[in-house]
Design a protein around this motif. Structure first.
Motif, PDB file in Angstrom:
ATOM      1  N   MET A   1      32.228  34.356  58.742  1.00 21.58           N
ATOM      2  CA  MET A   1      31.090  35.235  58.790  1.00 21.58           C
ATOM      3  C   MET A   1      31.490  36.508  59.523  1.00 21.58           C
ATOM      4  O   MET A   1      32.132  36.462  60.544  1.00 21.58           O
ATOM      5  N   SER A   2      31.061  37.621  58.957  1.00 25.03           N
ATOM      6  CA  SER A   2      31.345  38.857  59.661  1.00 25.03           C
ATOM      7  C   SER A   2      30.068  39.679  59.759  1.00 25.03           C
ATOM      8  O   SER A   2      29.203  39.615  58.888  1.00 25.03           O
ATOM      9  N   PHE A   3      29.976  40.409  60.844  1.00 20.82           N
ATOM     10  CA  PHE A   3      28.852  41.313  61.029  1.00 20.82           C
ATOM     11  C   PHE A   3      29.353  42.493  61.833  1.00 20.82           C
ATOM     12  O   PHE A   3      30.395  42.439  62.464  1.00 20.82           O
ATOM     13  N   ASP A   4      28.609  43.567  61.790  1.00 20.00           N
ATOM     14  CA  ASP A   4      28.955  44.793  62.486  1.00 20.00           C
ATOM     15  C   ASP A   4      28.435  44.699  63.926  1.00 20.00           C
ATOM     16  O   ASP A   4      27.224  44.701  64.149  1.00 20.00           O
ATOM     17  N   GLU A   5      29.336  44.590  64.890  1.00 27.80           N
ATOM     18  CA  GLU A   5      28.930  44.429  66.292  1.00 27.80           C
ATOM     19  C   GLU A   5      28.161  45.655  66.790  1.00 27.80           C
ATOM     20  O   GLU A   5      27.221  45.532  67.575  1.00 27.80           O
ATOM     21  N   GLY A   6      28.528  46.844  66.320  1.00 31.11           N
ATOM     22  CA  GLY A   6      27.793  48.045  66.709  1.00 31.11           C
ATOM     23  C   GLY A   6      26.351  47.997  66.210  1.00 31.11           C
ATOM     24  O   GLY A   6      25.413  48.348  66.937  1.00 31.11           O
ATOM     25  N   LEU A   7      26.168  47.539  64.982  1.00 27.94           N
ATOM     26  CA  LEU A   7      24.825  47.390  64.431  1.00 27.94           C
ATOM     27  C   LEU A   7      24.057  46.295  65.170  1.00 27.94           C
ATOM     28  O   LEU A   7      22.864  46.434  65.434  1.00 27.94           O
ATOM     29  N   ALA A   8      24.743  45.225  65.528  1.00 28.45           N
ATOM     30  CA  ALA A   8      24.100  44.156  66.296  1.00 28.45           C
ATOM     31  C   ALA A   8      23.578  44.703  67.627  1.00 28.45           C
ATOM     32  O   ALA A   8      22.457  44.379  68.046  1.00 28.45           O
ATOM     33  N   GLU A   9      24.342  45.559  68.265  1.00 29.49           N
ATOM     34  CA  GLU A   9      23.903  46.151  69.531  1.00 29.49           C
ATOM     35  C   GLU A   9      22.702  47.072  69.311  1.00 29.49           C
ATOM     36  O   GLU A   9      21.763  47.085  70.111  1.00 29.49           O
ATOM     37  N   THR A  10      22.708  47.804  68.220  1.00 30.11           N
ATOM     38  CA  THR A  10      21.566  48.660  67.886  1.00 30.11           C
ATOM     39  C   THR A  10      20.311  47.822  67.681  1.00 30.11           C
ATOM     40  O   THR A  10      19.230  48.168  68.178  1.00 30.11           O
ATOM     41  N   VAL A  11      20.434  46.709  66.972  1.00 30.70           N
ATOM     42  CA  VAL A  11      19.280  45.831  66.732  1.00 30.70           C
ATOM     43  C   VAL A  11      18.818  45.199  68.040  1.00 30.70           C
ATOM     44  O   VAL A  11      17.612  45.055  68.275  1.00 30.70           O
ATOM     45  N   ARG A  12      19.748  44.844  68.905  1.00 32.08           N
ATOM     46  CA  ARG A  12      19.362  44.328  70.241  1.00 32.08           C
ATOM     47  C   ARG A  12      18.487  45.356  70.964  1.00 32.08           C
ATOM     48  O   ARG A  12      17.470  45.012  71.567  1.00 32.08           O
ATOM     49  N   ASP A  13      18.898  46.620  70.893  1.00 35.05           N
ATOM     50  CA  ASP A  13      18.122  47.688  71.520  1.00 35.05           C
ATOM     51  C   ASP A  13      16.758  47.844  70.843  1.00 35.05           C
ATOM     52  O   ASP A  13      15.758  48.082  71.516  1.00 35.05           O
TER      53      ASP A  13
ATOM     54  N   MET B   1      23.814  32.347  61.604  1.00 35.03           N
ATOM     55  CA  MET B   1      23.303  31.596  60.462  1.00 35.03           C
ATOM     56  C   MET B   1      23.077  32.549  59.295  1.00 35.03           C
ATOM     57  O   MET B   1      23.014  33.763  59.489  1.00 35.03           O
ATOM     58  N   PHE B   2      22.954  32.034  58.083  1.00 39.08           N
ATOM     59  CA  PHE B   2      22.764  32.847  56.873  1.00 39.08           C
ATOM     60  C   PHE B   2      23.878  33.883  56.713  1.00 39.08           C
ATOM     61  O   PHE B   2      23.650  34.957  56.166  1.00 39.08           O
ATOM     62  N   GLY B   3      25.058  33.606  57.207  1.00 39.75           N
ATOM     63  CA  GLY B   3      26.152  34.565  57.123  1.00 39.75           C
ATOM     64  C   GLY B   3      25.907  35.800  57.963  1.00 39.75           C
ATOM     65  O   GLY B   3      26.403  36.875  57.661  1.00 39.75           O
ATOM     66  N   ALA B   4      25.108  35.641  59.019  1.00 34.25           N
ATOM     67  CA  ALA B   4      24.723  36.779  59.846  1.00 34.25           C
ATOM     68  C   ALA B   4      24.633  36.366  61.309  1.00 34.25           C
ATOM     69  O   ALA B   4      24.651  35.182  61.634  1.00 34.25           O
TER      70      ALA B   4
ATOM     71  N   LEU C   1      13.059  34.459  68.028  1.00 32.31           N
ATOM     72  CA  LEU C   1      12.049  34.464  69.081  1.00 32.31           C
ATOM     73  C   LEU C   1      11.421  33.082  69.111  1.00 32.31           C
ATOM     74  O   LEU C   1      10.836  32.649  68.110  1.00 32.31           O
ATOM     75  N   ASP C   2      11.601  32.376  70.204  1.00 29.54           N
ATOM     76  CA  ASP C   2      11.108  31.001  70.348  1.00 29.54           C
ATOM     77  C   ASP C   2      11.566  30.114  69.193  1.00 29.54           C
ATOM     78  O   ASP C   2      10.823  29.270  68.709  1.00 29.54           O
ATOM     79  N   GLY C   3      12.793  30.354  68.720  1.00 33.62           N
ATOM     80  CA  GLY C   3      13.388  29.530  67.675  1.00 33.62           C
ATOM     81  C   GLY C   3      13.104  29.982  66.259  1.00 33.62           C
ATOM     82  O   GLY C   3      13.610  29.390  65.305  1.00 33.62           O
ATOM     83  N   ASN C   4      12.295  31.018  66.070  1.00 38.08           N
ATOM     84  CA  ASN C   4      11.975  31.544  64.743  1.00 38.08           C
ATOM     85  C   ASN C   4      12.719  32.852  64.516  1.00 38.08           C
ATOM     86  O   ASN C   4      12.696  33.744  65.362  1.00 38.08           O
ATOM     87  N   MET C   5      13.340  32.981  63.351  1.00 40.53           N
ATOM     88  CA  MET C   5      14.159  34.146  63.051  1.00 40.53           C
ATOM     89  C   MET C   5      13.328  35.419  62.906  1.00 40.53           C
ATOM     90  O   MET C   5      12.354  35.452  62.165  1.00 40.53           O
ATOM     91  N   ILE C   6      13.753  36.457  63.619  1.00 37.08           N
ATOM     92  CA  ILE C   6      13.184  37.801  63.467  1.00 37.08           C
ATOM     93  C   ILE C   6      13.989  38.542  62.405  1.00 37.08           C
ATOM     94  O   ILE C   6      13.445  39.064  61.442  1.00 37.08           O
ATOM     95  N   CYS C   7      15.308  38.598  62.625  1.00 36.99           N
ATOM     96  CA  CYS C   7      16.176  39.348  61.726  1.00 36.99           C
ATOM     97  C   CYS C   7      17.620  38.916  61.919  1.00 36.99           C
ATOM     98  O   CYS C   7      17.933  38.172  62.849  1.00 36.99           O
ATOM     99  N   GLY C   8      18.475  39.415  61.034  1.00 37.34           N
ATOM    100  CA  GLY C   8      19.895  39.144  61.139  1.00 37.34           C
ATOM    101  C   GLY C   8      20.701  40.365  60.729  1.00 37.34           C
ATOM    102  O   GLY C   8      20.236  41.198  59.947  1.00 37.34           O
ATOM    103  N   VAL C   9      21.899  40.456  61.267  1.00 36.16           N
ATOM    104  CA  VAL C   9      22.811  41.560  60.979  1.00 36.16           C
ATOM    105  C   VAL C   9      24.023  40.985  60.266  1.00 36.16           C
ATOM    106  O   VAL C   9      24.639  40.030  60.734  1.00 36.16           O
ATOM    107  N   ARG C  10      24.335  41.570  59.113  1.00 34.43           N
ATOM    108  CA  ARG C  10      25.501  41.149  58.339  1.00 34.43           C
ATOM    109  C   ARG C  10      26.423  42.337  58.151  1.00 34.43           C
ATOM    110  O   ARG C  10      26.087  43.461  58.526  1.00 34.43           O
TER     111      ARG C  10
END
Length: 109
Positions: free
Chosen positions: A1-13, A26-29, A34-43
């Protein structure tokens, strides 16, 4: 699985500090939950947001956003954001808001 770490940091912000926020691969991302429910993913090829079925049409009306298709099946309540959508601050902010609003309506896992 690969994702863009820079984009992951942007989404964290974008998400900011939320009690109950975790990250999981999960989901290749790299997914944000939030409380175990997926908000989003970065691929490597964009993002995946869980906006719920009621907000799916509103989300896919945004530029460079479409329904999420995995294994040839449309995933109800999920949308895919192309790299161009993920690069647009306003689009990402709208998707993040829709996803957090939806996920907050779910019971914790």
């Amino acid at each position: 699985m690969s994702f863009d770490e820079g984009l992951a940091e942007t989404v964290r912000d974008d998400i900011g500090p939320l009690p109950g926020l975790t990250e999981k691969r999960m989901f290749g991302a790299l997914c944000f939950l939030l409380d175990g429910n997926m908000i989003c993913g970065v691929r490597a090829d964009g993002g995946l947001y869980r906006v719920g079925k009621e907000a799916q049409a509103m989300a896919t009306a945004l530029d460079d956003v479409g329904p999420a298709i995995m294994g040839g099946r449309r995933m109800g309540g999920y949308i895919e954001a192309a790299p161009e959508a993920m690069a647009d601050d306003a689009t990402r902010a709208r998707l993040t808001t829709l996803a957090i609003e939806f996920v907050r309506s779910l019971p914790p896992k």
